[in-house]
Design a protein around this motif. Structure first.
Motif, PDB file in Angstrom:
ATOM      1  N   TRP A   1     -24.309   9.730 -22.863  1.00 11.77           N
ATOM      2  CA  TRP A   1     -25.471   9.636 -21.968  1.00 11.77           C
ATOM      3  C   TRP A   1     -26.110  11.001 -21.774  1.00 11.77           C
ATOM      4  O   TRP A   1     -27.327  11.117 -21.625  1.00 11.77           O
ATOM      5  N   GLY A   2     -25.291  12.065 -21.807  1.00 12.89           N
ATOM      6  CA  GLY A   2     -25.859  13.407 -21.796  1.00 12.89           C
ATOM      7  C   GLY A   2     -26.701  13.666 -23.028  1.00 12.89           C
ATOM      8  O   GLY A   2     -27.749  14.319 -22.967  1.00 12.89           O
ATOM      9  N   THR A   3     -26.248  13.118 -24.155  1.00 14.62           N
ATOM     10  CA  THR A   3     -26.992  13.252 -25.408  1.00 14.62           C
ATOM     11  C   THR A   3     -28.352  12.581 -25.322  1.00 14.62           C
ATOM     12  O   THR A   3     -29.368  13.128 -25.779  1.00 14.62           O
ATOM     13  N   LEU A   4     -28.392  11.405 -24.718  1.00 16.45           N
ATOM     14  CA  LEU A   4     -29.663  10.703 -24.534  1.00 16.45           C
ATOM     15  C   LEU A   4     -30.608  11.540 -23.671  1.00 16.45           C
ATOM     16  O   LEU A   4     -31.790  11.704 -23.998  1.00 16.45           O
ATOM     17  N   ALA A   5     -30.083  12.105 -22.592  1.00 11.64           N
ATOM     18  CA  ALA A   5     -30.909  12.945 -21.723  1.00 11.64           C
ATOM     19  C   ALA A   5     -31.405  14.178 -22.474  1.00 11.64           C
ATOM     20  O   ALA A   5     -32.572  14.572 -22.350  1.00 11.64           O
ATOM     21  N   GLY A   6     -30.529  14.806 -23.266  1.00 11.44           N
ATOM     22  CA  GLY A   6     -30.924  15.976 -24.042  1.00 11.44           C
ATOM     23  C   GLY A   6     -32.035  15.671 -25.022  1.00 11.44           C
ATOM     24  O   GLY A   6     -32.977  16.458 -25.188  1.00 11.44           O
ATOM     25  N   ALA A   7     -31.937  14.512 -25.676  1.00  8.24           N
ATOM     26  CA  ALA A   7     -32.971  14.122 -26.634  1.00  8.24           C
ATOM     27  C   ALA A   7     -34.304  13.869 -25.938  1.00  8.24           C
ATOM     28  O   ALA A   7     -35.369  14.224 -26.450  1.00  8.24           O
ATOM     29  N   LEU A   8     -34.254  13.249 -24.753  1.00  5.44           N
ATOM     30  CA  LEU A   8     -35.481  12.956 -24.015  1.00  5.44           C
ATOM     31  C   LEU A   8     -36.147  14.218 -23.476  1.00  5.44           C
ATOM     32  O   LEU A   8     -37.371  14.313 -23.428  1.00  5.44           O
ATOM     33  N   LEU A   9     -35.341  15.199 -23.083  1.00  2.00           N
ATOM     34  CA  LEU A   9     -35.870  16.374 -22.404  1.00  2.00           C
ATOM     35  C   LEU A   9     -36.235  17.520 -23.339  1.00  2.00           C
ATOM     36  O   LEU A   9     -36.938  18.449 -22.932  1.00  2.00           O
ATOM     37  N   ALA A  10     -35.775  17.476 -24.595  1.00  2.00           N
ATOM     38  CA  ALA A  10     -35.924  18.639 -25.469  1.00  2.00           C
ATOM     39  C   ALA A  10     -37.335  18.846 -25.999  1.00  2.00           C
ATOM     40  O   ALA A  10     -37.716  19.981 -26.319  1.00  2.00           O
ATOM     41  N   GLY A  11     -38.123  17.787 -26.105  1.00  2.00           N
ATOM     42  CA  GLY A  11     -39.417  17.897 -26.765  1.00  2.00           C
ATOM     43  C   GLY A  11     -40.391  18.832 -26.081  1.00  2.00           C
ATOM     44  O   GLY A  11     -41.056  19.643 -26.735  1.00  2.00           O
ATOM     45  N   VAL A  12     -40.477  18.769 -24.754  1.00  2.92           N
ATOM     46  CA  VAL A  12     -41.459  19.585 -24.028  1.00  2.92           C
ATOM     47  C   VAL A  12     -41.157  21.078 -24.146  1.00  2.92           C
ATOM     48  O   VAL A  12     -42.037  21.854 -24.533  1.00  2.92           O
ATOM     49  N   PRO A  13     -39.930  21.540 -23.846  1.00  2.00           N
ATOM     50  CA  PRO A  13     -39.669  22.976 -24.051  1.00  2.00           C
ATOM     51  C   PRO A  13     -39.754  23.388 -25.513  1.00  2.00           C
ATOM     52  O   PRO A  13     -40.110  24.530 -25.821  1.00  2.00           O
ATOM     53  N   GLY A  14     -39.439  22.467 -26.422  1.00  2.00           N
ATOM     54  CA  GLY A  14     -39.563  22.777 -27.843  1.00  2.00           C
ATOM     55  C   GLY A  14     -40.997  23.065 -28.243  1.00  2.00           C
ATOM     56  O   GLY A  14     -41.276  24.009 -28.987  1.00  2.00           O
ATOM     57  N   ASP A  15     -41.942  22.259 -27.731  1.00  2.00           N
ATOM     58  CA  ASP A  15     -43.357  22.485 -28.021  1.00  2.00           C
ATOM     59  C   ASP A  15     -43.904  23.704 -27.280  1.00  2.00           C
ATOM     60  O   ASP A  15     -44.737  24.444 -27.795  1.00  2.00           O
ATOM     61  N   ARG A  16     -43.411  23.934 -26.059  1.00  2.00           N
ATOM     62  CA  ARG A  16     -43.953  25.019 -25.248  1.00  2.00           C
ATOM     63  C   ARG A  16     -43.408  26.388 -25.657  1.00  2.00           C
ATOM     64  O   ARG A  16     -44.159  27.360 -25.778  1.00  2.00           O
ATOM     65  N   TYR A  17     -42.109  26.460 -25.879  1.00  2.00           N
ATOM     66  CA  TYR A  17     -41.475  27.762 -26.138  1.00  2.00           C
ATOM     67  C   TYR A  17     -41.041  27.948 -27.591  1.00  2.00           C
ATOM     68  O   TYR A  17     -40.615  29.034 -27.967  1.00  2.00           O
ATOM     69  N   GLY A  18     -41.141  26.902 -28.388  1.00  2.22           N
ATOM     70  CA  GLY A  18     -40.740  26.981 -29.783  1.00  2.22           C
ATOM     71  C   GLY A  18     -39.312  26.525 -29.983  1.00  2.22           C
ATOM     72  O   GLY A  18     -38.450  26.709 -29.111  1.00  2.22           O
ATOM     73  N   ALA A  19     -39.053  25.927 -31.149  1.00  2.00           N
ATOM     74  CA  ALA A  19     -37.727  25.385 -31.424  1.00  2.00           C
ATOM     75  C   ALA A  19     -36.667  26.481 -31.440  1.00  2.00           C
ATOM     76  O   ALA A  19     -35.542  26.283 -30.962  1.00  2.00           O
TER      77      ALA A  19
ATOM     78  N   GLY B   1     -23.120  16.938 -24.287  1.00  7.71           N
ATOM     79  CA  GLY B   1     -24.041  15.902 -24.728  1.00  7.71           C
ATOM     80  C   GLY B   1     -25.487  16.357 -24.691  1.00  7.71           C
ATOM     81  O   GLY B   1     -26.264  16.064 -25.609  1.00  7.71           O
ATOM     82  N   LEU B   2     -25.860  17.080 -23.640  1.00  5.97           N
ATOM     83  CA  LEU B   2     -27.216  17.629 -23.571  1.00  5.97           C
ATOM     84  C   LEU B   2     -27.510  18.502 -24.787  1.00  5.97           C
ATOM     85  O   LEU B   2     -28.595  18.431 -25.378  1.00  5.97           O
ATOM     86  N   ALA B   3     -26.539  19.337 -25.169  1.00  4.46           N
ATOM     87  CA  ALA B   3     -26.720  20.212 -26.327  1.00  4.46           C
ATOM     88  C   ALA B   3     -26.841  19.411 -27.622  1.00  4.46           C
ATOM     89  O   ALA B   3     -27.684  19.710 -28.473  1.00  4.46           O
ATOM     90  N   VAL B   4     -26.020  18.382 -27.767  1.00  2.23           N
ATOM     91  CA  VAL B   4     -26.073  17.548 -28.973  1.00  2.23           C
ATOM     92  C   VAL B   4     -27.430  16.854 -29.082  1.00  2.23           C
ATOM     93  O   VAL B   4     -28.065  16.847 -30.144  1.00  2.23           O
ATOM     94  N   GLY B   5     -27.886  16.251 -27.977  1.00  2.00           N
ATOM     95  CA  GLY B   5     -29.170  15.551 -27.992  1.00  2.00           C
ATOM     96  C   GLY B   5     -30.328  16.473 -28.300  1.00  2.00           C
ATOM     97  O   GLY B   5     -31.211  16.143 -29.107  1.00  2.00           O
ATOM     98  N   ALA B   6     -30.336  17.648 -27.670  1.00  2.00           N
ATOM     99  CA  ALA B   6     -31.409  18.607 -27.925  1.00  2.00           C
ATOM    100  C   ALA B   6     -31.354  19.131 -29.360  1.00  2.00           C
ATOM    101  O   ALA B   6     -32.399  19.339 -29.992  1.00  2.00           O
ATOM    102  N   SER B   7     -30.154  19.326 -29.887  1.00  2.00           N
ATOM    103  CA  SER B   7     -30.013  19.755 -31.288  1.00  2.00           C
ATOM    104  C   SER B   7     -30.607  18.739 -32.248  1.00  2.00           C
ATOM    105  O   SER B   7     -31.253  19.098 -33.237  1.00  2.00           O
ATOM    106  N   SER B   8     -30.377  17.467 -31.963  1.00  4.82           N
ATOM    107  CA  SER B   8     -30.866  16.417 -32.859  1.00  4.82           C
ATOM    108  C   SER B   8     -32.384  16.368 -32.893  1.00  4.82           C
ATOM    109  O   SER B   8     -32.975  15.849 -33.842  1.00  4.82           O
ATOM    110  N   VAL B   9     -33.028  16.930 -31.865  1.00  5.06           N
ATOM    111  CA  VAL B   9     -34.487  16.986 -31.824  1.00  5.06           C
ATOM    112  C   VAL B   9     -35.015  18.251 -32.484  1.00  5.06           C
ATOM    113  O   VAL B   9     -35.869  18.212 -33.377  1.00  5.06           O
ATOM    114  N   LEU B  10     -34.512  19.397 -32.065  1.00  4.88           N
ATOM    115  CA  LEU B  10     -35.166  20.666 -32.374  1.00  4.88           C
ATOM    116  C   LEU B  10     -34.717  21.334 -33.668  1.00  4.88           C
ATOM    117  O   LEU B  10     -35.515  22.026 -34.298  1.00  4.88           O
ATOM    118  N   ALA B  11     -33.486  21.155 -34.075  1.00  6.59           N
ATOM    119  CA  ALA B  11     -33.051  21.781 -35.328  1.00  6.59           C
ATOM    120  C   ALA B  11     -33.800  21.199 -36.538  1.00  6.59           C
ATOM    121  O   ALA B  11     -34.287  21.955 -37.389  1.00  6.59           O
TER     122      ALA B  11
END
Length: 434
Positions: A53-71, A106-116
């Motif tokens: 569930w942390g992974t799901l949250a990480g995936a949902l939250l990663a897009g905005v900082p990724g676009d704003r601050y860069g991957a 999980g947050l790290a895993v979810g965000a990784s799956s988006v931004l890497a």
């Protein structure tokens, strides 16, 4: 392919290794956690699913900082999350502390799956993008295998009550390496150009070996001009959104993660009690790695769509065979081979394609948000299916496999008629054409 490009891809792919390692390491810790905290089945289920569930949250939250601050910048903080979660689990003194640090993992895993994958896609040349972004998935699979091997090694030291702590703590080593290496790679030239930092983008393009940086920057500007707003919207991005939902949803409707999570139970039902859980996991992990690597050698020549079609046929056949075994209660000796065939066809198709495809189909200005949408769909489906699998299987062992096989047959039709081929096309051309 010059040194900086190779290093950028390798560092981005290392985030995939951590993704795979952190996802799979839990398999070797369940018994120790159950004994340490006196957990019943429900408590253990909460512990295992907390990271998911942390992974799901990480995936949902990663897009905005990724676009704003860069991957790249976002991945630095993701590496820190991996490191903190690993050290936290190593020293967790109570169940609640373990849950908190597994959610961070999980947050790290979810965000990784988006931004890497986004970072790799934005620095890779179009003619090799499939192979290079696919290196992320290859490292996910490698991370799973490394986790299984690491668990086996730690188990061999007979550490007793410390066993599960150390298995989690090992994650700190690749996390620290990722954190250090993130400072050796540049921001994506596409992101720099989108933020108006044209000279920096030109410098990075030259360093990456781009033959004509000015022509590349012109393509970026033309793509930006065509974009009316940087917001991901149904009206403007309907087709890539539907494609992201489909490729991510069908990935989990194959049953891949549910089968991996409950692999020991499935093997036990086939009479493989004498085979150790560690050995089973290593065999499956090695098969997964081999066929993922094989797919990456042909993904830019054969194409993403063709791999998905071939895989859908093979996975449907293998899952149908597994369902038939359980429903008829015969030919259990074939179960291991059918599961290996399932893993092979999945790795050769959906496993290799999913992160490549999602990273390609959205325009640059919303790519991280689009990747977040696809990734969160993947993890939401994973959580639902992994929760439902044992509940359904306890009533009829073959039913989940029959359902997964039917979904894969549907996937073949959807891919055949609705999925565009993306091989060898620039990200700007894809963004404008979808």
């Amino acid at each position: 392919m010059n040194g900086l490009l190779i290093r950028g891809v390798a560092v981005g792919a290392l985030a995939g290794l951590l993704f795979g390692f952190d996802t799979a390491v839990i398999a070797g810790t369940t018994e120790g956690i159950r004994n340490a905290f006196g957990l019943d089945a429900a408590g253990l289920g909460v512990t295992v699913s907390s990271a998911l569930w942390g992974t799901l949250a990480g995936a949902l939250l990663a897009g905005v900082p990724g676009d704003r601050y860069g991957a790249r910048t976002a991945l630095i903080f993701i590496a820190l999350l991996y490191l903190v979660s690993a050290i936290g689990c190593l020293f967790a003194g109570n169940w609640w502390a373990l849950i908190v640090f597994r959610i961070l993992a999980g947050l790290a895993v979810g965000a990784s799956s988006v931004l890497a994958p986004v970072y790799i896609a934005e620095i890779a040349p179009a003619d090799r993008r499939g192979m290079l972004v696919g290196a992320f998935q290859l490292n996910v699979v490698l991370g799973i295998l490394v986790a299984y091997l690491s668990n086996a090694v730690v188990t061999s030291f007979a550490l007793g009550a410390l066993d599960w702590h150390v298995k989690f703590g090992v994650t700190a080593l690749p996390a620290l390496l990722l954190l250090v290496l993130m400072f050796t790679i540049p921001d994506s030239p596409r992101w720099l150009a989108a933020k108006g930092r044209t000279e920096q983008a030109r410098t990075v393009l030259r360093a990456l070996g781009t033959a004509d940086p000015d022509a590349e920057l012109l393509r970026y500007r033309q793509a930006e001009t065509a974009a009316t707003t940087p917001r991901l919207s149904w009206g403007r991005h309907r087709r890539p959104i539907l494609l992201a939902f489909a490729v991510a949803g069908f990935n989990q409707l194959s049953g891949i993660n549910a089968i991996l999570y409950y692999l020991n139970d499935i093997f036990a039902a086939a009479g493989f009690d004498t085979v150790s859980a560690d050995r089973q996991a290593i065999i499956i992990g090695a098969c997964n790695l081999f066929f993922t690597a094989l797919a990456l050698t042909v993904i830019d020549r054969v194409g993403r769509k063709t791999l998905l079609l071939v895989g859908a046929v093979g996975v449907t056949a293998a899952l149908s065979g597994v369902a038939a075994i359980f429903l008829s209660n015969t030919h259990q000796d074939l179960l291991l081979w059918l599961l290996i065939a399932f893993i092979a066809f999945f790795a050769f198709s959906q496993g290799a394609v999913i992160w490549v495809y999602i990273s390609e189909i959205f325009p640059t200005d919303v790519r991280a948000r689009g990747q977040s949408l696809g990734s969160s769909t993947h993890w939401f489906m994973d959580a639902i299916i992994a929760t439902a699998f044992p509940l359904v299987a306890q009533h009829m062992h073959g039913l989940p496999f029959a359902f997964f096989a039917a979904c894969m047959a549907v996937q073949f039709v959807v891919v055949l008629f609705f999925f565009p081929e993306t091989k060898r096309r620039s990200l700007e051309a894809l963004g404008a054409g979808l």
